[in-house]
Design a protein around this motif. Structure first.
Motif, PDB file in Angstrom:
ATOM      1  N   VAL A 290       0.560  -1.230   0.022  1.00  0.00           N
ATOM      2  CA  VAL A 290       0.055  -0.060   0.100  1.00  0.00           C
ATOM      3  C   VAL A 290       0.849   1.408   0.041  1.00  0.00           C
ATOM      4  O   VAL A 290       0.523   2.177  -0.770  1.00  0.00           O
ATOM      5  CB  VAL A 290      -0.792  -0.027   1.202  1.00  0.00           C
ATOM      6  CG1 VAL A 290      -1.777   1.196   1.463  1.00  0.00           C
ATOM      7  CG2 VAL A 290      -1.919  -1.090   1.161  1.00  0.00           C
ATOM      8  N   THR A 291       2.054   1.189   0.901  1.00  0.00           N
ATOM      9  CA  THR A 291       2.681   2.266   0.757  1.00  0.00           C
ATOM     10  C   THR A 291       3.265   2.614  -0.603  1.00  0.00           C
ATOM     11  O   THR A 291       3.337   3.655  -0.994  1.00  0.00           O
ATOM     12  CB  THR A 291       4.021   2.176   1.776  1.00  0.00           C
ATOM     13  OG1 THR A 291       3.410   1.953   3.097  1.00  0.00           O
ATOM     14  CG2 THR A 291       4.812   3.340   2.073  1.00  0.00           C
TER      15      THR A 291
ATOM     16  N   LEU B  80       0.898   3.961  -2.837  1.00  0.00           N
ATOM     17  CA  LEU B  80       0.464   5.478  -2.522  1.00  0.00           C
ATOM     18  C   LEU B  80       1.583   6.473  -2.863  1.00  0.00           C
ATOM     19  O   LEU B  80       1.414   7.620  -3.571  1.00  0.00           O
ATOM     20  CB  LEU B  80       0.154   5.643  -0.932  1.00  0.00           C
ATOM     21  CG  LEU B  80      -1.149   4.986  -0.690  1.00  0.00           C
ATOM     22  CD1 LEU B  80      -1.289   5.281   0.817  1.00  0.00           C
ATOM     23  CD2 LEU B  80      -2.321   5.823  -1.489  1.00  0.00           C
TER      24      LEU B  80
ATOM     25  N   ALA C 239       1.505   9.566  -5.472  1.00  0.00           N
ATOM     26  CA  ALA C 239       2.053  10.744  -5.348  1.00  0.00           C
ATOM     27  C   ALA C 239       2.972  11.373  -6.436  1.00  0.00           C
ATOM     28  O   ALA C 239       2.863  12.554  -6.981  1.00  0.00           O
ATOM     29  CB  ALA C 239       2.684  10.731  -3.924  1.00  0.00           C
TER      30      ALA C 239
END
Length: 92
Positions: A10-11, A14, A18
């Motif tokens: 998930v990191t 994301l 970004a």
């Protein structure tokens, strides 16, 4: 997969989103300062990405790379600030 692997996935997703949004803003722009801020944000995201990768692998060999990119981002920010100050001073 354990819960920590899901957190890393998930990191990374994301961080990738970004970076894409920041690069879109970099291209669209409207001003030079917007583009400089976007470049600074991309450098911070790159440092974060590498730091998460170091945490995931447990290999501390890339810590020097993280520090190098962080210092380059900081120097870039200082250069951009000096550029903006001189430009504002020249305008009056």
């Amino acid at each position: 997969m354990n819960p920590l692997d899901y957190a890393y996935t998930v990191t990374f997703v994301l961080l990738g989103a970004a970076v894409l949004l920041t690069l879109y803003r970099l291209v669209r722009g409207p001003s030079v300062m917007d583009r400089l801020v976007c470049l600074n944000a991309v450098s911070v995201l790159l440092v974060t990405f590498i730091a998460v990768e170091v945490a995931l692998r447990g290999d501390h060999a890339y810590i020097g790379l993280v520090i190098t990119f962080a210092l380059l981002g900081f120097i870039g920010s200082l250069t951009a600030a000096r550029f903006a100050e001189r430009r504002a001073h020249d305008r009056g």
